[in-house]
Design a protein around this motif. Structure first.
Motif, PDB file in Angstrom:
ATOM      1  N   VAL A 223      -3.454  -8.158   3.125  1.00  0.00           N
ATOM      2  CA  VAL A 223      -4.116  -8.981   4.141  1.00  0.00           C
ATOM      3  C   VAL A 223      -3.033 -10.379   4.364  1.00  0.00           C
ATOM      4  CG1 VAL A 223      -6.092 -10.327   5.106  1.00  0.00           C
ATOM      5  CG2 VAL A 223      -6.225  -7.779   4.317  1.00  0.00           C
TER       6      VAL A 223
ATOM      7  N   GLU B 189       0.762  -1.228   0.133  1.00  0.00           N
ATOM      8  CA  GLU B 189       0.130  -0.194   0.088  1.00  0.00           C
ATOM      9  C   GLU B 189       0.928   1.302   0.003  1.00  0.00           C
ATOM     10  OE1 GLU B 189      -3.358  -0.377   0.027  1.00  0.00           O
ATOM     11  OE2 GLU B 189      -3.193  -2.477   0.175  1.00  0.00           O
TER      12      GLU B 189
ATOM     13  N   VAL C  24     -11.095  -1.145   7.666  1.00  0.00           N
ATOM     14  CA  VAL C  24      -9.597  -0.837   6.952  1.00  0.00           C
ATOM     15  C   VAL C  24      -9.569  -0.726   5.601  1.00  0.00           C
ATOM     16  CG1 VAL C  24      -7.423  -1.966   7.136  1.00  0.00           C
ATOM     17  CG2 VAL C  24      -8.477  -1.848   9.252  1.00  0.00           C
ATOM     18  N   ASP C  25      -9.008  -0.104   5.033  1.00  0.00           N
ATOM     19  CA  ASP C  25      -8.784  -0.100   3.457  1.00  0.00           C
ATOM     20  C   ASP C  25      -7.471  -0.733   3.014  1.00  0.00           C
ATOM     21  OD1 ASP C  25      -9.670   0.351   0.869  1.00  0.00           O
ATOM     22  OD2 ASP C  25      -8.548   2.301   0.847  1.00  0.00           O
ATOM     23  N   LEU C  26      -7.476  -2.018   3.390  1.00  0.00           N
ATOM     24  CA  LEU C  26      -6.316  -2.638   2.896  1.00  0.00           C
ATOM     25  C   LEU C  26      -6.641  -3.668   1.696  1.00  0.00           C
ATOM     26  CD1 LEU C  26      -4.639  -4.260   5.867  1.00  0.00           C
ATOM     27  CD2 LEU C  26      -3.606  -2.647   4.349  1.00  0.00           C
ATOM     28  N   SER C  27      -5.581  -4.091   0.835  1.00  0.00           N
ATOM     29  CA  SER C  27      -6.176  -4.761  -0.304  1.00  0.00           C
ATOM     30  C   SER C  27      -5.889  -6.360   0.106  1.00  0.00           C
ATOM     31  CB  SER C  27      -5.188  -4.376  -1.456  1.00  0.00           C
ATOM     32  OG  SER C  27      -3.655  -4.921  -0.941  1.00  0.00           O
ATOM     33  N   LEU C  28      -6.532  -7.106  -0.726  1.00  0.00           N
ATOM     34  CA  LEU C  28      -6.469  -8.662  -0.235  1.00  0.00           C
ATOM     35  C   LEU C  28      -4.987  -9.037  -0.060  1.00  0.00           C
ATOM     36  CD1 LEU C  28      -8.471 -10.709   0.521  1.00  0.00           C
ATOM     37  CD2 LEU C  28      -8.510 -11.414  -1.903  1.00  0.00           C
TER      38      LEU C  28
ATOM     39  N   LEU D 100      -8.163  -9.983   9.905  1.00  0.00           N
ATOM     40  CA  LEU D 100      -8.186  -9.028   8.984  1.00  0.00           C
ATOM     41  C   LEU D 100      -9.136  -8.944   7.720  1.00  0.00           C
ATOM     42  CD1 LEU D 100      -4.367  -8.985   8.956  1.00  0.00           C
ATOM     43  CD2 LEU D 100      -5.742  -7.116   9.756  1.00  0.00           C
TER      44      LEU D 100
ATOM     45  N   ARG E  58     -11.664  -6.002   6.996  1.00  0.00           N
ATOM     46  CA  ARG E  58     -11.791  -5.499   5.627  1.00  0.00           C
ATOM     47  C   ARG E  58     -12.999  -5.471   5.286  1.00  0.00           C
ATOM     48  NH1 ARG E  58     -11.015  -7.718   0.404  1.00  0.00           N
ATOM     49  NH2 ARG E  58      -9.982  -6.204  -0.792  1.00  0.00           N
TER      50      ARG E  58
END
Length: 196
Positions: A136, A63, A129-133, A120, A124
């Motif tokens: 994670v 990220e 939380v704005d995390l990509s897969l 996570l 998500r």
């Protein structure tokens, strides 16, 4: 063929010296960690740091900490570290000694990493939380490898200390003895190798 083996051995020895130095410094803490409560606390602290480092590395690689935010990264790092410590505590990892590799210990680490992954994914999915897969999954894998690496380093330091003790002729404070193994055949050779 011998020169190739020699070169690989030199390469492995050259790459191993930083780990040997780290293992030696970890062995210096052994006399301090005689108290079991303190030892468990240190183990939990190591696992907390492994979880936090996994988040920081995963966010930085995928990220970018600048885009994700330093404060959000720190919050997520603490959350993942605490989840991992709670999962390891429930699995009983801190009750055992990190000196021997065992299947139950490896299973506990894997289950704890899956707990981090599940948490996570849930966070998500809730949009907290704005995390990509990929981030994670990378976080869960880094938690697994970092915590396994910390345990392996500890085990390596204990094995290295035992090996040095054997080389100097002192094993657990006792003087070396001569042993006669008679009439054991191939098993006697095996026993002799184990005693050496």
């Amino acid at each position: 063929m011998t020169s190739t083996r020699l070169e690989l051995g030199q390469l492995a020895y050259g790459l191993a010296w930083p780990m040997r130095a780290l293992a030696s410094s970890a062995r210096a803490l052994d006399p301090v960690l005689r108290n079991s409560a303190l030892r468990r606390g240190v183990k939990a602290g190591v696992d907390l740091c492994c979880g936090a480092a996994a988040v920081v590395a995963a966010v930085a690689v995928s990220e970018g900490i600048g885009r994700f935010g330093a404060v959000e990264t720190a919050k997520l790092a603490v959350l993942v570290g605490l989840i991992f410590v709670v999962a390891e505590t429930l699995g009983g990892s801190y009750r055992t000694i990190w000196r021997y590799t065992s299947l139950p210990d490896a299973i506990t680490i894997c289950v704890s990493s899956v707990a981090v992954l599940g948490t996570l994914l849930a966070v998500r999915a809730l949009g907290a939380v704005d995390l990509s897969l990929a981030s994670v999954l990378l976080t869960a894998l880094l938690v697994l490898f970092l915590s396994g690496g910390a345990r392996t380093l500890r085990r390596w330091s204990v094995a290295e200390a035992k090996r040095r003790g054997r080389r100097s002729g002192v094993v657990s404070g006792l003087a070396p003895r001569r042993v006669l193994i008679a009439g054991a055949g191939q098993h006697g050779l095996s026993i002799g190798r184990e005693l050496a």
